[in-house]
Enzyme design. Structure first.
Site, PDB file in Angstrom:
ATOM      1  N   GLU A 200     -55.435  73.737  16.451  1.00 16.25           N
ATOM      2  CA  GLU A 200     -54.454  73.231  15.593  1.00 16.25           C
ATOM      3  C   GLU A 200     -53.049  73.203  15.968  1.00 16.25           C
ATOM      4  O   GLU A 200     -52.669  74.122  16.890  1.00 16.25           O
ATOM      5  CB  GLU A 200     -54.627  74.416  14.202  1.00 16.25           C
ATOM      6  CG  GLU A 200     -56.209  74.537  13.423  1.00 16.25           C
ATOM      7  CD  GLU A 200     -56.367  73.491  12.868  1.00 16.25           C
ATOM      8  OE1 GLU A 200     -56.344  72.370  13.231  1.00 16.25           O
ATOM      9  OE2 GLU A 200     -57.122  73.754  11.810  1.00 16.25           O
TER      10      GLU A 200
ATOM     11  N   ASN B  61     -54.255  65.908  11.919  1.00 19.64           N
ATOM     12  CA  ASN B  61     -53.285  66.498  12.132  1.00 19.64           C
ATOM     13  C   ASN B  61     -53.179  66.835  13.995  1.00 19.64           C
ATOM     14  O   ASN B  61     -52.414  67.476  14.420  1.00 19.64           O
ATOM     15  CB  ASN B  61     -53.158  68.174  11.660  1.00 19.64           C
ATOM     16  CG  ASN B  61     -54.247  68.914  12.077  1.00 19.64           C
ATOM     17  OD1 ASN B  61     -55.251  68.487  12.836  1.00 19.64           O
ATOM     18  ND2 ASN B  61     -54.222  70.265  11.806  1.00 19.64           N
TER      19      ASN B  61
ATOM     20  N   HIS C 182     -55.541  68.025  15.906  1.00 22.71           N
ATOM     21  CA  HIS C 182     -56.135  68.952  16.696  1.00 22.71           C
ATOM     22  C   HIS C 182     -57.362  68.462  17.288  1.00 22.71           C
ATOM     23  O   HIS C 182     -57.901  67.489  16.973  1.00 22.71           O
ATOM     24  CB  HIS C 182     -56.631  70.208  15.544  1.00 22.71           C
ATOM     25  CG  HIS C 182     -57.965  69.479  14.570  1.00 22.71           C
ATOM     26  ND1 HIS C 182     -58.246  70.463  13.616  1.00 22.71           N
ATOM     27  CD2 HIS C 182     -58.767  68.729  14.671  1.00 22.71           C
ATOM     28  CE1 HIS C 182     -59.255  69.999  13.066  1.00 22.71           C
ATOM     29  NE2 HIS C 182     -59.573  68.818  13.597  1.00 22.71           N
TER      30      HIS C 182
ATOM     31  N   ASP D  16     -66.767  74.171  19.015  1.00 23.03           N
ATOM     32  CA  ASP D  16     -66.338  75.077  18.165  1.00 23.03           C
ATOM     33  C   ASP D  16     -67.406  75.465  17.261  1.00 23.03           C
ATOM     34  O   ASP D  16     -68.697  74.916  17.109  1.00 23.03           O
ATOM     35  CB  ASP D  16     -65.338  74.754  17.371  1.00 23.03           C
ATOM     36  CG  ASP D  16     -65.384  73.382  16.939  1.00 23.03           C
ATOM     37  OD1 ASP D  16     -66.329  72.743  16.787  1.00 23.03           O
ATOM     38  OD2 ASP D  16     -64.076  72.450  16.714  1.00 23.03           O
TER      39      ASP D  16
HETATM   40  P1  PGA Z   1     -64.094  63.891  11.712  1.00 19.64           P
HETATM   41  O1  PGA Z   1     -63.523  65.198  12.283  1.00 19.64           O
HETATM   42  O2  PGA Z   1     -64.787  63.425  12.832  1.00 19.64           O
HETATM   43  O3  PGA Z   1     -64.915  64.469  10.528  1.00 19.64           O
HETATM   44  O4  PGA Z   1     -62.845  62.986  11.287  1.00 19.64           O
HETATM   45  C1  PGA Z   1     -62.675  65.175  13.618  1.00 19.64           C
HETATM   46  C2  PGA Z   1     -62.153  66.768  13.832  1.00 19.64           C
HETATM   47  O5  PGA Z   1     -61.570  67.265  12.880  1.00 19.64           O
HETATM   48  O6  PGA Z   1     -61.945  66.950  15.103  1.00 19.64           O
END
Ligand code: PGA
Length: 256
Positions: A143, A136, A138, A67
């Site tokens: 999302e 959450n 995702h 992304d």
């Molecule tokens: P993080 O993010 O590794 O910074 O916890 C993971 C994500 O949001 O996919």
């Protein structure tokens, strides 16, 4: 689904790096799907170390990132282009033309998304996809929602994600509200998938990812439909998993 619980962040990152390296040893021109965020940083560090020790060679590897934020230039310190170059690409021998990251400043986002899908397809698909997970649930920027995107598309970030990612920005208001993200099918078409998670704030999401039920409100739970997923987590992220709730074909191992 194989779940590997490691003692700590260091050992889970090392295990993931060894799996990436062995993928490249078996297929030097592997297509890697790559993730950003805090979680994969130590895996990238280990891969850099292995590259310096001649234990892995990225010369023929192609990369495809999950992304990118909409609206950020590639050289913006918070863009995922910048993250990837700064934390990984500038330290290894991957060829510039083999690096693929969605363009957050595209003039035509629909076209950018279609082209990104097409580029992955033309390259022969992703051999190994690395994923983080949001608290959450995702994956990429898919999302939780009533329905999920199939292919790469522009997505609206949820308040939870904006808040979580604001730690990298001056303020919450500076976090882009939209991003380009691979879709669920883009991710699930990868031959193999490794999902990494660490810390207590991921424990609930990990529990829902592996508990034998699938919901678009927990995008990572769709990984249960994929035949080759390895989840590598630390003890805190694993702390809410109840073994009797695991899906039937789950293999669970705790590394000492
Ligand atoms: P993080 O993010 O590794 O910074 O916890 C993971 C994500 O949001 O996919």
């Amino acid at each position: 689904m194989r779940i590997i619980v490691e003692n700590d962040y260091h050992s889970m990152s090392k295990k993931a790096a060894l799996m990436v390296a062995s993928q490249i040893t078996l297929k030097p021109d592997s297509n890697l799907g790559l993730a950003t965020g805090g979680t994969p940083l130590a895996m990238y560090d280990k891969l850099i170390e292995m590259f310096r020790e001649d234990e892995v060679d990225f010369n023929e590897v192609k990369s495809f990132n999950l992304d990118e934020y909409c609206g950020l230039e590639a050289d913006h310190p918070n863009s995922y282009h910048y993250y990837m170059y700064d934390n990984f690409f500038k330290e290894i021998n991957i060829k510039k033309e083999n690096i693929h990251i969605p363009n957050g400043k595209a003039d035509d986002f629909d076209r950018e998304c279609r082209d990104y899908e097409e580029t992955i397809k033309k390259a022969g698909g992703i051999d190994l996809q690395i994923l983080g997970i949001g608290s959450n649930g995702h994956i990429g920027f898919n999302e939780p929602a009533e329905s999920l995107n199939v292919a790469t598309e522009v997505v609206n970030l949820t308040e939870e994600t904006i808040k979580a990612n604001s730690r990298y920005f001056e303020s919450k208001d500076n976090v882009p509200k939209k991003a380009i993200s691979m879709g669920m099918a883009t991710i699930l078409k990868a031959d193999r998938i490794i999902l990494l998670a660490r810390g207590k704030n991921k424990a609930e999401a990990i529990k829902k990812t592996v508990n034998g039920k699938i919901s678009t409100q927990e995008p990572a739970s769709l990984l249960q439909t994929h035949p080759q997923v390895t989840i590598i987590i630390d003890q805190e992220a694993a702390s809410l998993i109840n073994k009797k709730d695991l899906s039937a074909d789950c293999h669970f191992e705790i590394c000492k």
